[in-house]
Scaffold this motif. Sequence first.
Motif, short mmCIF file in Angstrom:
data_model
loop_
_atom_site.label_atom_id
_atom_site.label_comp_id
_atom_site.label_asym_id
_atom_site.label_seq_id
_atom_site.Cartn_x
_atom_site.Cartn_y
_atom_site.Cartn_z
N ARG A 74 12.87 8.19 7.01
CA ARG A 74 12.96 7.22 8.11
C ARG A 74 13.24 5.82 7.57
O ARG A 74 13.97 5.06 8.17
N THR A 75 12.62 5.47 6.45
CA THR A 75 12.87 4.16 5.82
C THR A 75 13.49 4.44 4.46
O THR A 75 13.60 5.61 4.04
N ASN A 76 13.90 3.39 3.75
CA ASN A 76 14.53 3.62 2.44
C ASN A 76 13.98 2.64 1.40
O ASN A 76 14.72 1.97 0.70
N ASN A 77 12.64 2.61 1.31
CA ASN A 77 12.02 1.73 0.31
C ASN A 77 12.36 2.19 -1.10
O ASN A 77 12.37 1.41 -2.05
N ALA A 78 12.62 3.50 -1.25
CA ALA A 78 12.89 4.06 -2.58
C ALA A 78 14.30 3.68 -3.06
O ALA A 78 14.60 3.83 -4.24
N GLY A 79 15.17 3.23 -2.16
CA GLY A 79 16.53 2.87 -2.57
C GLY A 79 17.39 4.08 -2.86
O GLY A 79 18.34 4.02 -3.64
N GLY A 80 17.09 5.23 -2.22
CA GLY A 80 17.97 6.41 -2.33
C GLY A 80 17.71 7.29 -3.53
O GLY A 80 18.52 8.20 -3.79
N VAL A 81 16.63 7.05 -4.26
CA VAL A 81 16.37 7.88 -5.45
C VAL A 81 14.88 8.25 -5.49
O VAL A 81 14.02 7.40 -5.27
N ARG B 133 0.87 -1.18 0.00
CA ARG B 133 0.00 0.00 0.00
C ARG B 133 0.90 1.23 0.00
O ARG B 133 2.05 1.15 0.47
N GLY B 134 0.35 2.37 -0.43
CA GLY B 134 1.12 3.63 -0.39
C GLY B 134 1.63 3.91 1.01
O GLY B 134 2.77 4.35 1.21
N SER B 135 0.75 3.62 2.02
CA SER B 135 1.12 3.91 3.41
C SER B 135 2.29 3.03 3.88
O SER B 135 3.01 3.40 4.79
N GLN B 136 2.47 1.87 3.22
CA GLN B 136 3.59 0.99 3.61
C GLN B 136 4.84 1.34 2.81
O GLN B 136 5.95 1.20 3.28
N ASN B 137 4.62 1.77 1.57
CA ASN B 137 5.75 1.95 0.66
C ASN B 137 6.43 3.32 0.80
O ASN B 137 7.63 3.46 0.58
N ASN B 138 5.64 4.36 1.19
CA ASN B 138 6.23 5.70 1.31
C ASN B 138 7.31 5.73 2.39
O ASN B 138 7.18 5.06 3.42
N ASP B 139 8.33 6.53 2.18
CA ASP B 139 9.38 6.70 3.19
C ASP B 139 9.09 8.01 3.94
O ASP B 139 9.24 9.10 3.35
N PRO B 140 8.69 7.93 5.23
CA PRO B 140 8.40 9.17 5.97
C PRO B 140 9.61 10.10 6.00
O PRO B 140 10.75 9.65 6.14
#
Length: 448
Positions: A274-281, A254-261
């Motif tokens: 806070r998290t790095n689901n995006a992998g730094g980009v 879900r967007g709420s799980q995937n977004n990095d706060p």
Amino acid sequence: MAGNATGNHFRVTTFGESHGRAIGAVIDGVRPGLPIDLSFVQHELDRRRPGQSAVTTSRSESDQVEILSGLFEGKTTGTPVCMIIWNKDQQPKAYEKIKDMFRPGHAGYTYMAKFGVSDYRGGGRSSGRETAARVAAGAVAKRLLAHKGIDIVGYTLEAGGIRARSFDTSVIERNPLRCPDPEAAAAMEQLILRLKEEGDSVGGIVEVTVSGPPAGLGDPVFDKLEADLAKALMSIGAIRGFEIGNGFAAARLRGSQNNDPIYFDESAGRVRTRTNNAGGVAGGISNGEDIVVRIAVKPPSSIRKEQETVTLDGKPATISVEGRHDPCICPRVVPVAEAMVALTLYDHLTRQKLLSRKTRLQDLRDTIDLIDHNIVLLLSERQGLVRQIGALKKRKGSGIVDRGRERQILKKQLSVARDLELDARFIEEMFRAIFKLAKTSQKAIARS
Ligand SMILES: Cc1cc2nc3c(=O)[nH]c(=O)nc-3n(C[C@H](O)[C@H](O)[C@H](O)COP(=O)(O)O)c2cc1C
């Protein structure tokens, strides 16, 4: 054929084949005065070198690198840096038995379809050996990035379906799989050795993490950082997939799980996540978090197990590939993947330097030096084309001077210059000088 170079400002061209005399790389766009640490280049080549363990090929190349140009007293001169590695342990005879057949999974048929000729000895240019040249050039970029606090570490995350469960960077270079989990590494090794006995091979996943990248690298829209990283990594032989951050797993969140706060880190003095689901980009531009990419590596195609194929003239045949091949190439792909990531990042760092608002005099001068360097490189590229046109004109017997064409170029470029508020008289003088240079070389060709 084009397609042997990568990068815009830090441009690397590789050359050579598996069973030719040598392979190597030419790096263009290296600023003058930079130290090149040859022992580090050699160290990186040794990590890729065949014959390091039972899970890789026993071909025994020393892969000694030599620098032919671009270096004076240990520092770059600003001219192209050419690095060469001589091929020593070739065994073309090993390919005699299968030279009239296409090897499944290899590029023999497609090279033949494209070029009308295919070097059966080790795959020629499509061979994994070509990647030694990438590692040599990548080592230079890696060192330059390290001076800026950017570190690149690659490792085998998975092989033959066995995945690393723990993560200890200190063990990566201490096991033949280059795996951060020693237990998983031992299980992978056992499986690979068994498959080797059976004349088969196995694939895996290699992950590369970049720590300390600045925010701002990447040029939307076509040169987004992840797009350039994907292209660089997918250009390595045997790579079947690319992911950044949580990659394909994002499709199931879900967007709420995937977004990095997002928050402001006072100690770092910058915005962080806070998290790095995006992998730094994000949006094709690095956000300052670690860049994390993964590639899927296929099981190497050269296997002893019998497979169906055809001969060069299309007759059905059965093939068993003998010789010295890697039963799993993941550990050897690790330094190659690091090199491709380093080349891509250093190229983008150089581009970003051109964009940044400089305040220090030396920084401004550095940028001007780079622009001047690129002007000369572009002029040399133009002269190359001019010489090709000169040769065509000679063959056709047409004259050198073409005033209509000169007028056309001037009109077009003066209009651009006006839009950019550049002095039209100066631009005209510059082009007259460029035309003179072109005519002189075309006249020399006509006389030859
Ligand atoms: C470092 C490295 C070593 C490789 N060694 C082998 C090998 O020993 N045997 C093999 O079949 N393929 C090997 N490959 C993969 C082939 O080069 C590749 O599969 C082949 O050129 C066909 O290209 P493709 O798999 O990208 O379609 C190696 C690749 C790399 C990057």
